[in-house]
Motif scaffolding. Structure first.
Motif, PDB file in Angstrom:
ATOM      1  N   PHE A  14       0.818  -1.208   0.000  1.00 34.34           N
ATOM      2  CA  PHE A  14       0.000   0.000   0.000  1.00 34.34           C
ATOM      3  C   PHE A  14       0.853   1.259   0.000  1.00 34.34           C
ATOM      4  O   PHE A  14       1.919   1.292   0.589  1.00 34.34           O
ATOM      5  CB  PHE A  14      -0.915   0.013   1.233  1.00 34.34           C
ATOM      6  N   LYS A  15       0.327   2.301  -0.687  1.00 39.71           N
ATOM      7  CA  LYS A  15       0.976   3.609  -0.710  1.00 39.71           C
ATOM      8  C   LYS A  15      -0.077   4.654  -0.366  1.00 39.71           C
ATOM      9  O   LYS A  15      -1.252   4.497  -0.677  1.00 39.71           O
ATOM     10  CB  LYS A  15       1.536   3.910  -2.106  1.00 39.71           C
ATOM     11  N   LEU A  16       0.370   5.734   0.258  1.00 40.34           N
ATOM     12  CA  LEU A  16      -0.528   6.820   0.599  1.00 40.34           C
ATOM     13  C   LEU A  16      -0.538   7.868  -0.507  1.00 40.34           C
ATOM     14  O   LEU A  16       0.507   8.187  -1.067  1.00 40.34           O
ATOM     15  CB  LEU A  16      -0.047   7.484   1.900  1.00 40.34           C
ATOM     16  N   THR A  17      -1.734   8.394  -0.815  1.00 36.69           N
ATOM     17  CA  THR A  17      -1.837   9.489  -1.775  1.00 36.69           C
ATOM     18  C   THR A  17      -1.604  10.801  -1.032  1.00 36.69           C
ATOM     19  O   THR A  17      -1.529  10.822   0.194  1.00 36.69           O
ATOM     20  CB  THR A  17      -3.230   9.530  -2.430  1.00 36.69           C
ATOM     21  N   GLY A  18      -1.534  11.894  -1.763  1.00 30.98           N
ATOM     22  CA  GLY A  18      -1.321  13.196  -1.157  1.00 30.98           C
ATOM     23  C   GLY A  18      -2.456  13.609  -0.240  1.00 30.98           C
ATOM     24  O   GLY A  18      -2.251  14.302   0.748  1.00 30.98           O
ATOM     25  N   SER A  19      -3.674  13.174  -0.572  1.00 30.60           N
ATOM     26  CA  SER A  19      -4.836  13.549   0.238  1.00 30.60           C
ATOM     27  C   SER A  19      -5.088  12.576   1.388  1.00 30.60           C
ATOM     28  O   SER A  19      -6.075  12.707   2.104  1.00 30.60           O
ATOM     29  CB  SER A  19      -6.083  13.640  -0.644  1.00 30.60           C
ATOM     30  N   GLY A  20      -4.228  11.580   1.533  1.00 29.54           N
ATOM     31  CA  GLY A  20      -4.342  10.666   2.671  1.00 29.54           C
ATOM     32  C   GLY A  20      -5.093   9.380   2.398  1.00 29.54           C
ATOM     33  O   GLY A  20      -5.301   8.582   3.302  1.00 29.54           O
ATOM     34  N   LYS A  21      -5.523   9.172   1.163  1.00 28.39           N
ATOM     35  CA  LYS A  21      -6.182   7.915   0.819  1.00 28.39           C
ATOM     36  C   LYS A  21      -5.117   6.846   0.576  1.00 28.39           C
ATOM     37  O   LYS A  21      -3.947   7.158   0.397  1.00 28.39           O
ATOM     38  CB  LYS A  21      -7.057   8.097  -0.424  1.00 28.39           C
ATOM     39  N   ILE A  22      -5.542   5.588   0.535  1.00 28.87           N
ATOM     40  CA  ILE A  22      -4.584   4.494   0.386  1.00 28.87           C
ATOM     41  C   ILE A  22      -4.766   3.834  -0.981  1.00 28.87           C
ATOM     42  O   ILE A  22      -5.874   3.438  -1.347  1.00 28.87           O
ATOM     43  CB  ILE A  22      -4.768   3.448   1.509  1.00 28.87           C
ATOM     44  N   LYS A  23      -3.654   3.754  -1.733  1.00 28.87           N
ATOM     45  CA  LYS A  23      -3.670   3.123  -3.047  1.00 28.87           C
ATOM     46  C   LYS A  23      -3.284   1.660  -2.931  1.00 28.87           C
ATOM     47  O   LYS A  23      -2.501   1.288  -2.063  1.00 28.87           O
ATOM     48  CB  LYS A  23      -2.636   3.779  -3.973  1.00 28.87           C
TER      49      LYS A  23
END
Length: 65
Positions: A14-23
């Motif tokens: 998992f990676k975090l997006t700039g807005s805090g969501k998880i990809k």
């Protein structure tokens, strides 16, 4: 008190997006690809976001909250 370690498996997946969501990446794209259509394989290539109900669990594994 020792530091809390993140789950290594979650860290890799998992990676975090700039807005805090998880990809996350899609499953079913590693083998037995001959029977899957081109359209299906193309859609599985792209990343997507983790469902809202799964986010707290993953954030705990990543030690975000």
């Amino acid at each position: 008190m020792p530091k809390m370690k993140t789950k290594s498996s979650a860290k890799k997946r998992f990676k975090l997006t700039g807005s805090g969501k998880i990809k996350r990446k899609h499953a079913f794209k590693s083998h037995i690809l001959t029977k899957k259509s081109k359209k299906r394989k193309l859609k599985l290539t792209h990343t997507t976001l983790v469902h809202k109900s799964d986010e707290p669990n993953i954030k705990q594994q990543l030690r975000l909250k």
